[in-house]
Design an enzyme around this catalytic site. Structure first.
Site, PDB file in Angstrom:
ATOM      1  N   GLY A  12       0.862  -1.180   0.000  1.00 57.02           N
ATOM      2  CA  GLY A  12       0.000   0.000   0.000  1.00 57.02           C
ATOM      3  C   GLY A  12       0.896   1.227   0.000  1.00 57.02           C
ATOM      4  N   ALA A  14       2.343   2.938   2.348  1.00 55.36           N
ATOM      5  CA  ALA A  14       3.530   2.886   3.210  1.00 55.36           C
ATOM      6  C   ALA A  14       4.594   1.957   2.628  1.00 55.36           C
ATOM      7  CB  ALA A  14       3.137   2.424   4.614  1.00 55.36           C
ATOM      8  N   PHE A 113     -10.519  20.423   6.974  1.00 61.36           N
ATOM      9  CA  PHE A 113     -10.856  19.094   7.455  1.00 61.36           C
ATOM     10  C   PHE A 113     -11.042  19.180   8.965  1.00 61.36           C
ATOM     11  CE2 PHE A 113      -9.853  14.584   5.754  1.00 61.36           C
ATOM     12  CZ  PHE A 113     -10.797  14.707   4.752  1.00 61.36           C
ATOM     13  N   GLN A 233     -10.586   4.135  15.744  1.00 59.74           N
ATOM     14  CA  GLN A 233     -11.429   5.223  15.272  1.00 59.74           C
ATOM     15  C   GLN A 233     -12.640   4.680  14.524  1.00 59.74           C
ATOM     16  OE1 GLN A 233     -10.066   8.115  12.024  1.00 59.74           O
ATOM     17  NE2 GLN A 233     -10.109   9.321  13.890  1.00 59.74           N
ATOM     18  N   HIS A 235     -15.559   5.861  12.077  1.00 58.84           N
ATOM     19  CA  HIS A 235     -15.865   6.996  11.209  1.00 58.84           C
ATOM     20  C   HIS A 235     -17.354   7.273  11.290  1.00 58.84           C
ATOM     21  CE1 HIS A 235     -16.094   9.670   7.793  1.00 58.84           C
ATOM     22  NE2 HIS A 235     -14.785   9.717   7.770  1.00 58.84           N
ATOM     23  N   LEU A 245     -17.346   4.173   3.051  1.00 54.46           N
ATOM     24  CA  LEU A 245     -17.175   5.464   3.695  1.00 54.46           C
ATOM     25  C   LEU A 245     -17.608   6.634   2.828  1.00 54.46           C
ATOM     26  CD1 LEU A 245     -14.353   6.575   5.855  1.00 54.46           C
ATOM     27  CD2 LEU A 245     -14.674   7.870   3.790  1.00 54.46           C
ATOM     28  N   GLU A 248     -15.203  12.628   4.870  1.00 53.78           N
ATOM     29  CA  GLU A 248     -15.326  13.827   5.672  1.00 53.78           C
ATOM     30  C   GLU A 248     -15.351  15.058   4.770  1.00 53.78           C
ATOM     31  OE1 GLU A 248     -12.252  13.596   8.433  1.00 53.78           O
ATOM     32  OE2 GLU A 248     -13.134  15.043   9.795  1.00 53.78           O
ATOM     33  N   ARG A 281     -13.725  13.032  14.777  1.00 50.06           N
ATOM     34  CA  ARG A 281     -14.557  11.883  14.424  1.00 50.06           C
ATOM     35  C   ARG A 281     -15.209  11.193  15.597  1.00 50.06           C
ATOM     36  NH1 ARG A 281     -10.633   9.645   9.656  1.00 50.06           N
ATOM     37  NH2 ARG A 281     -11.285  11.282   8.226  1.00 50.06           N
ATOM     38  N   HIS A 346     -12.970   2.283  11.398  1.00 50.81           N
ATOM     39  CA  HIS A 346     -12.317   2.957  10.279  1.00 50.81           C
ATOM     40  C   HIS A 346     -10.793   2.897  10.333  1.00 50.81           C
ATOM     41  CE1 HIS A 346     -11.683   5.717   7.072  1.00 50.81           C
ATOM     42  NE2 HIS A 346     -11.248   6.695   7.826  1.00 50.81           N
ATOM     43  N   ARG A 381      -6.972   9.922  15.557  1.00 49.41           N
ATOM     44  CA  ARG A 381      -6.324  10.429  14.338  1.00 49.41           C
ATOM     45  C   ARG A 381      -7.182  11.507  13.701  1.00 49.41           C
ATOM     46  NH1 ARG A 381      -6.631   9.353   8.576  1.00 49.41           N
ATOM     47  NH2 ARG A 381      -8.422   8.040   8.980  1.00 49.41           N
ATOM     48  N   LEU A 387      -2.421   9.539   5.444  1.00 50.47           N
ATOM     49  CA  LEU A 387      -1.655   9.508   4.189  1.00 50.47           C
ATOM     50  C   LEU A 387      -0.278  10.149   4.340  1.00 50.47           C
ATOM     51  CD1 LEU A 387      -4.464  10.106   1.494  1.00 50.47           C
ATOM     52  CD2 LEU A 387      -3.478   7.941   2.261  1.00 50.47           C
TER      53      LEU A 387
END
Ligand code: FAD
Ligand code: SF4
Ligand code: FES
Lengths: 612, 301
Positions: A12, A14, A113, A233, A235, A245, A248, A281, A346, A381, A387
């Site tokens: 992914g 990371a 955000f 978390q 969401h 999802l 946001e 959240r 989430h 978070r 990201l």
């Protein structure tokens, strides 16, 4: 046997970023991943990536917001590293061709955000993660980095000194999903785990089916502590039928939440008088569930998210993807009606304990991305902060594993004599699954192995035997049954509202799942693409991960960030400004604590009330 | 590597020719012309939606799915066959949901790729009632029963619904699918500028999720193993049209796609455009690249 300098497990955001960095630093790097890279769940991220790029913003504000968002459970050195590196690492993505949304003057766009004091969430439509993932994969292709795709990593090859801090990781054992061959991958310099989140521990989640916490579990069983796992978390805006999802971004653009009485409850019921829908959240998730629990939910299940007032043009321009999601997965047209939403699992804030360089307490073993806990997110978070974590800490882990000097880490890892230990009496005996017949993981049972190849060979042998054992049986219990029981228990009792009785109930179910797992078998007799076998492995990992989440939730008797406890609904700084660590040694988990680091480079963050 | 053409003895059912023969459903009959097929599919969808007016009609019912089975290693599955499963219908259920149910409740060896459940990972393109669709994005209520689920045609079947993607990946990689601009603004924080119009122009092309539905639907790709195929050409378009890359790089890209097995192979049949789950106007992009290639060549005359 395959051999490389650096092995990255997972492809992914990371993992890809780590591989690119290790390659840049001159290492022979290979990626081993159970999904082809472009199938990774990073592709699902919609909203954006936080970076202080503009006049009026700076890394210190980003760090401050992140610390506050974390409810003072993030470590300052990690948070400051994130905030400082995010701008250049985000622009690097632009230099690699990432199609960010643009302003009139051609610069990249940013949007507000939740929890941010400046609109610093840099985005590419409502598909930021998709573009980030593809751009990074393109760079991996460009560099000719070797990718073993559809290879499932079953375990780590770690030496078995009694103290995990003395151990060394020599590689991984994986099987080729297409052929079923179990092979060793030797890593001369390091193994980087980048296996993503463990959302499948819950039954309503935004995470993919592949998000099974494999990296968490194999690191944990090798002796690396899992940190702050209780902080999960939820969401606030996921579609009720699938868990898909709704970003946001919808609220960022001005979307409004209503209960079944048409009240804008975030304000009208006083959940967040300033930030309203943009509160963090956990606040919004609990508000929604409270509305539902108090009888103001729609169909007793969800609330409404309305964006119609934004106008078709703006919606299509900025949130087109949302329209598709609501239509395809819920049958709702967001232009003409409000969208049904409810909280869903989430993101896992906790994870494999690492320092700022991505290193764990085991020499040569690294972790980055959602599976790691540096810790940046602490108890909660902020949206748009995962990201940048992928690119900042993915890159650092890649560099460090390849031998580049990043300076000494300030965050300490691993269990040390004298740490504060938890002595609460537990309702069940945690740990110790495994198939008694084949011996448990290589670390616990491998015997002292002298040379590197020996460790790896031993680990490969253990996994081959385990596969043999699972495939040879032709009756017992199926992984699917155990998995669904586990998921339901977690959603029922380790959700946004938690209390002691509920968590204990969940722990007992988890224990039952463990017992049942002793009797698990793989029905599919084929070596070719045996997803039955893979899911059986994954289910075991989910049991271990779910247990750490529940254990953390049980011992932490306070309300901080995403973790709420009925018995003590306050943030208890006097007793709880500390990380929960759970480490498994010799089959038995123990729980201990380490103080949070609030001292930054040139200031100390003073815990303040987290009000929005 | 993979053979482009399905070995007939391996999987006769996925042969497009064969699919035309048994006119069990409208979808299959309509294979003859893509436009017709699309219309037909729309009508079927509408009809099915009407049939299941408020979906309560399907609610409580079972849905009949017929799933292609094949495993080279297991004796009983070496001969390809279809298995029938009857799955209890719940509101909003997709083809992927039905497969997961069948696997978890009836047959753990039922094998298919899937991950995100939200049309972003591109793992679960199948041949559903005669056309390429993502399992997770296809509502059962819109399909006529029994719902026939097969692996993507024109790709080698590994097992059940899993096909070998290697050839598709090779084609994607062959267009140099990475940004090549070397001349970047000075300073690690200096971004390249891009106009909104230009970003808008490449926007659709950047949405590809590598599902291979388009490639599988393409007759030309079926006949010419080396044809780059719609997805790879679209990937080239994504870069060629991005103003952040210099003109020379664009010319280099045009040379790649105008090779023998490139854009000129496309006969504008639109089948790729019709099946693309991300609504990418593939055929238009291919046509535009043809025009760009002509322009470039005129310049050098
Ligand atoms: C729907 C959604 C929206 C989000 N939106 C945002 C957002 O807008 N902004 C933001 O900052 N964050 C967002 N997040 C969070 C963020 O996207 C994730 O935390 C992040 O992408 C995780 O990336 P990763 O690289 O750690 O893991 P992933 O992308 O999940 O990759 C994991 C990799 O590990 C591999 N793997 C796993 N187990 C094994 C194994 N046993 N053997 C081999 N390989 C293995 C997989 O194949 C995969 O390649 C969102 C998350 C979700 C779910
Ligand atoms: S162009 Fe469309 S159909 Fe083709 S691979 Fe990409 S997303 Fe799939
Ligand atoms: S499961 Fe990911 S695209 Fe369908």
């Amino acid at each position: 046997m395959y051999e490389h300098d650096v092995i990255v497990v997972g492809a992914g955001g990371a993992g890809l970023r780590a591989a690119i960095a290790a390659h840049e630093a001159g290492a022979d790097v290979a990626m081993v991943t159970k999904l082809h890279p472009v199938r990774s769940h990073t592709g699902a991220a919609e909203g954006g990536i936080n970076a202080a790029l503009r006049e009026g913003d700076d890394w210190e504000l980003h760090a401050y917001d992140t610390m506050k968002g974390s409810d003072y459970l993030g470590d300052a050195p990690a948070i400051e590293t994130l905030a400082k590196d995010a701008p250049k690492d985000t622009i690097t993505l632009e230099h690699w061709g990432m199609p960010f949304s643009r302003e009139e003057d051609g610069t990249v766009s940013q949007r507000p955000f939740g929890g941010l004091s400046f609109p610093r969430t840099t985005y590419a439509g409502a598909e930021t993660g998709h573009h980030l993932l593809h751009v990074l994969y393109e760079q991996v292709v460009k560099r000719g980095i070797q990718v073993y795709d559809e290879w499932y990593v079953m375990n780590l090859a770690v030496s078995d000194e009694p103290d995990p801090n003395d151990r060394t990781c020599h590689g991984v054992v994986a099987y080729d999903v297409q052929s079923g061959a179990v092979e060793g991958f030797k890593a001369n310099r390091g193994v980087i785990l980048a296996t993503g989140g463990p959302g499948q521990a819950f039954d309503h989640t935004t995470n993919a089916v592949s998000c099974t916490g494999d990296g968490h579990a194999i690191a944990y069983r090798a002796g690396v502590p899992l940190e702050d796992m209780e902080f999960v978390q939820f969401h606030p805006t996921t579609l009720p039928s699938t868990g898909v999802l709704i970003s946001e971004g919808v609220r960022g653009e001005g979307g409004i939440l209503y209960n079944n009485e048409g009240e804008r409850f975030m304000f009208e019921h006083g959940y967040a008088n300033n930030a309203g829908e943009l509160a963090s959240r956990d606040v919004v998730s609990r508000a929604e569930l409270t509305e539902v629990n108090e009888g103001r939910g729609v169909e007793d299940e969800y609330v409404h998210l309305d964006m119609r007032h934004l106008g078709a043009e703006r919606i299509v321009d900025r949130l087109e993807n949302i329209l598709h999601l609501a239509e395809d997965f819920e049958g709702v047209d967001g232009l003409v009606e409000p969208m049904p939403v409810k909280p869903g699992q989430h993101y896992e804030m906790g994870g494999i304990e690492t320092d700022e360089n991505g290193e764990t307490c085991i020499t040569g073993l690294y972790a980055a991305g959602e599976c790691a806990c540096v810790s940046v997110h602490g108890a909660n978070r902020l949206g748009g902060n995962a990201l940048p974590e992928l690119v900042v800490f993915g890159k650092r882990a890649g560099y460090h594993a390849a031998g580049k000097d990043l300076g000494e880490a300030q965050i300490e890892t691993g269990y040390r004599e004298g740490v504060e230990e938890e002595d609460m009496e537990l309702p069940i005996a945690p740990g110790e699954t495994g198939l008694a017949e084949t011996g448990d993981d290589a670390v616990a049972d491998g015997g002292q192995l002298a040379d590197t190849d020996g460790v790896l060979e031993g680990a490969v042998e253990t996994e081959r035997k385990r596969v043999e054992y699972l495939m040879e049986r032709d009756e017992g219990i199926q992984h699917a049954e155990i998995r669904s029981k586990l998921q339901q228990a977690m959603t029922a009792d380790v959700n946004v509202f938690r209390n002691e009785d509920g968590i204990k109930r969940a722990l007992r179910v988890i224990r039952e799942c463990r017992e049942e797992y002793r009797d698990v078998y793989v029905a599919d007799p084929s070596r070719t693409f045996n997803t039955d076998l893979q899911m059986t492995y994954e289910t075991r990992n989910l049991i271990d991960v779910a247990e750490t989440i529940a254990l953390g939730a049980l011992v932490r008797n306070e309300f901080r960030g995403a973790h709420w406890r009925q018995e003590n609904q306050i943030r208890d700084d006097e007793n709880w400004l500390k990380h929960t660590l759970i480490s498994w040694n010799g089959g038995k988990p123990s729980i201990w604590y380490r103080p949070v680091i609030l001292e930054g480079e040139d200031k100390t963050y003073e815990p303040k009330i987290r009000s929005y | 590597m993979s053979t482009q053409q399905q070995e007939p003895e391996e999987a006769p059912e996925t042969d497009p020719e064969a699919a035309e023969v048994p006119p069990e459903s409208h979808e299959m009959k309509a294979q003859s012309s893509p436009q017709q097929a699309r219309l037909q599919r729309k009508q079927d969808g509408l009809a099915a939606r009407e049939r299941a007016a408020d979906e309560t009609e399907l609610e409580g019912d079972t849905v009949h799915i017929k799933v292609f089975r094949y495993d080279p290693e297991v004796e009983a599955k070496q001969e390809p066959r279809f298995d029938d499963f009857y799955v209890p219908y719940t509101r909003g259920m997709t083809v992927l949901d039905a497969l997961i149910y069948a696997r978890d409740e009836f047959d753990p060896s039922l094998t298919f790729r899937h991950s995100c459940r939200q049309a972003i990972c591109g793992s679960d393109a199948f041949f559903v009632n005669g056309s390429q669709r993502l399992g997770c994005k296809t509502q059962l209520s819109e399909l006529s029963q029994p719902v026939r689920i097969e692996p993507l045609p024109h790709q080698e079947v590994v097992k059940d619904l899993v096909v070998d993607m290697e050839h598709f990946y090779d084609q994607m990689h062959s267009v140099e699918p990475y940004f090549q601009q070397e001349d970047l603004p000075a300073g690690e924080l200096a971004e390249q500028r891009q106009t909104r119009e230009n970003r808008e122009k490449v926007k659709m092309s950047t949405r590809c999720i590598w599902c291979a539905a388009c490639m599988s639907s393409c007759n030309i790709a079926a006949g010419d193993n080396q044809y780059l195929g719609p997805a790879a050409i679209n990937k080239a378009y994504r870069f060629a049209m991005d103003e952040r890359e210099d003109e020379e790089i664009k010319e280099h890209r045009l040379r790649i796609i105008e090779q023998e097995h490139g854009v000129w192979r496309c006969q504008t049949q639109f089948s790729c455009t019709e099946v693309c789950p991300k609504d990418i106007p593939l055929t238009e992009h291919i046509q535009e690249l043809k025009r760009e290639a002509v322009k470039k060549n005129l310049k050098f005359w």
